[in-house]
Enzyme design. Structure first.
Site, mmCIF file in Angstrom:
data_model
loop_
_atom_site.group_PDB
_atom_site.id
_atom_site.type_symbol
_atom_site.label_atom_id
_atom_site.label_comp_id
_atom_site.label_asym_id
_atom_site.label_seq_id
_atom_site.Cartn_x
_atom_site.Cartn_y
_atom_site.Cartn_z
ATOM 1 N N ASN A 65 0.806 -1.229 0.000
ATOM 2 C CA ASN A 65 0.000 0.000 0.000
ATOM 3 C C ASN A 65 0.836 1.275 0.000
ATOM 4 O O ASN A 65 0.403 2.296 -0.509
ATOM 5 C CB ASN A 65 -0.992 -0.005 1.166
ATOM 6 C CG ASN A 65 -0.315 0.057 2.502
ATOM 7 O OD1 ASN A 65 0.768 -0.500 2.689
ATOM 8 N ND2 ASN A 65 -0.930 0.721 3.457
ATOM 9 N N GLY A 113 1.970 -10.641 11.370
ATOM 10 C CA GLY A 113 2.906 -10.037 12.317
ATOM 11 C C GLY A 113 3.056 -10.872 13.573
ATOM 12 O O GLY A 113 4.172 -11.107 14.058
ATOM 13 N N GLU A 121 4.843 -3.378 12.323
ATOM 14 C CA GLU A 121 3.808 -2.348 12.139
ATOM 15 C C GLU A 121 2.632 -3.049 11.492
ATOM 16 O O GLU A 121 2.759 -3.600 10.396
ATOM 17 C CB GLU A 121 4.309 -1.230 11.223
ATOM 18 C CG GLU A 121 5.286 -0.290 11.877
ATOM 19 C CD GLU A 121 4.770 0.372 13.128
ATOM 20 O OE1 GLU A 121 3.531 0.464 13.292
ATOM 21 O OE2 GLU A 121 5.592 0.777 13.949
ATOM 22 N N CYS A 173 -2.933 1.976 6.822
ATOM 23 C CA CYS A 173 -3.136 1.490 8.185
ATOM 24 C C CYS A 173 -3.491 2.644 9.113
ATOM 25 O O CYS A 173 -3.954 2.435 10.221
ATOM 26 C CB CYS A 173 -1.923 0.725 8.686
ATOM 27 S SG CYS A 173 -0.432 1.693 8.633
#
Ligand code: UN1
Length: 477
Positions: free
Chosen positions: A150, A229, A246, A280
């Site tokens: 993104n 993650g 992140e 995000c």
């Protein structure tokens, strides 16, 4: 060199086993290139090359490293228009969005060209006579960088730049959805004077190639989904290597009765829908006190209906397509979920038919939603927002914090009292007063709390914490 040979391993361009056919999300009848995916053997070769090359890079002068970073910055600036075309073609970004991100990436590299020179340590007295204590920082080693589609150039550069500036070697796995911009970044880094083997790039999916990177690296910096993650964190703990994550967000934008209405509606639209909501840091929960609620909802709905959705390469377009079929289906499934949760759909949700076939979604606005609905607890990662009505500031703050995420949190108010209280008490890594929740500066720390982030902060001076390891030396003189 063909597009199929776009993995960069040990200073050489390599092909791959499997071919990846990327379609233009604004026009599915157009190819955005075919790329060869790396194999696990390529990843192992990349680590071997990085380990061999690392000692020389670790020993390079600060100035050598600074010059490489400056060259990367200039390489990015010099190719910005071409890079924007690539990002628009394969990722569906509008050209202004792509250019903004490219310039940001160049600025990040330039910032770390300076940071490379500002590496410091400490000299402290000992409690023993005749002894000195020195605290110095050393590179961690060969770092594995895993980056998302993104923000394919900005997030990549905010990992690559400090890694190189502080003397680490790199094996980088960008998202396989954006191979073209990743290959262009690899070309720029390779041409910037990085010694052979110090910087490697392998294209591939998470389960095979990402896992191989996680198995071999001395440290992992990852940006992507919360589920991936968490798995990476567990594996890094087992391997006892450091990790920086992140992940997602479910970012609140609180609007109080005393807010400037136009500003609040503009911030909501920007934060929720720009870049097709694929950030995000997007504002997905609009938490609004009752005195302004109805006027705010009307103002946002009016703006949403006027948004120009279209082909990312068209200069009139404000919102491009989402990147691919899986994102498209995800947004649609959350529209269905919202309906079944009895939220009121005020705008959007339908697929849009334009001149070209693409993954176009009309921006979604739900109203009259409770914070505990799944649409308000799970990250959608698309042009999707819901309004949650609250009685007053205290309830707004409680609702803002009632989420497993904690990345960015915004408030729109003219009251210093509430602004200060929100800044102090909202559980988020970044707070925004009368600003969008998305869109951050490049020279200050970026990161969140709770389920959004894990490990030391990225960016700004704070990046040194992750990319270096401290040594305490005692010297008897
Ligand atoms: C921004 O909002 O400017 O993946 C950056 C993301 C974040 C970057 C957001 N890591 O959306």
């Amino acid at each position: 060199m063909t597009l199929l040979e776009k993995n960069f391993v040990g200073g050489r361009w390599k092909g791959g086993s499997e071919e990846l056919d990327i379609r233009n999300p604004s026009n599915l009848d157009e190819s955005a290139g075919r790329y060869g995916l790396a194999t696990v053997a390529d990843v192992e070769e990349a680590f071997a090359a990085a380990r061999k090359a690392h000692p020389a890079w670790r020993g390079a002068t600060l100035e050598q490293r600074s010059i490489v970073l400056e060259n990367i910055a200039q390489g990015i600036f010099a190719r910005k228009d071409e890079l924007a075309q690539i990002m628009s073609l394969e990722g569906g970004k509008t050209i202004p969005d792509a250019l903004g991100e490219i310039v940001r990436a160049g600025n990040i590299a330039r910032f770390f060209a300076g940071e490379a020179l500002r590496m410091t340590g400490e000299k402290i007295g000992s409690v023993r006579p005749g002894v000195d204590v020195e605290i110095t920082r050393e590179p961690v080693g060969v770092v594995g960088l895993i980056t998302p589609w993104n923000f394919p150039i900005a997030v990549s550069l905010w990992k690559i730049s400090p890694a190189l500036a502080f003397g680490n070697a790199i094996v980088w796995k960008p998202s396989e959805k954006t191979p073209g911009i990743s290959a262009a970044i690899a070309e720029i880094v390779a041409a910037a004077g990085v010694p052979e083997g110090v910087f490697n790039m392998v294209l591939g999916n998470g389960p095979d190639i990402g896992s191989a990177v996680v198995e071999n690296a001395d440290a992992i910096s990852f940006t992507g989904s919360a589920a991936t993650g968490k798995r990476i964190a567990v594996r890094c703990a087992e391997r006892l290597v450091r990790v920086q994550l992140e992940m997602g967000g479910k970012n609140p934008l609180v609007v109080l009765d005393d807010a400037n209405l136009d500003l609040a509606a503009d911030l909501a639209v920007n934060g929720a829908y720009f870049q097709a909501g694929q950030r995000c840091t997007a504002s997905s929960r609009l938490i609004v006190t009752s005195g302004i609620h109805d006027r705010f909802v009307a103002a946002v709905a009016e703006r949403v209906k006027k948004l120009k959705i279209g082909n990312a390469s068209d200069s009139a377009t404000q919102i491009g397509p989402v990147i691919d079929e899986s994102q498209f289906n995800k947004v649609q499934s959350y529209v269905e979920l919202g309906r079944s949760e009895k939220a009121e759909l005020l705008a959007g949700g339908d697929a849009i038919k334009l001149a070209t076939r693409g993954w176009y979604v009309s921006p979604v606005l739900f109203a009259n939603t409770a914070n505990n609905l799944r649409i308000n607890q799970e990250e959608v990662f698309g042009p999707f927002a819901s309004v949650i009505r609250v009685a007053d500031y205290d309830e707004a703050l409680a609702v803002a914090n009632d989420t497993e995420y904690g990345l960015s949190a915004g408030i729109v108010t003219t009251s210093m009292k509430y602004a200060k209280d929100f800044q102090a008490n909202v559980q988020a890594g970044m707070t925004m007063l009368n600003l969008p929740t998305a869109g951050v500066d490049y020279h200050v720390p970026f990161g969140g709390r709770k389920g959004s982030s894990y490990g030391p902060r990225e960016q700004g001076r704070y990046a040194v914490e992750f990319y270096t390891i401290v040594k305490t030396s005692y010297l008897s003189v």
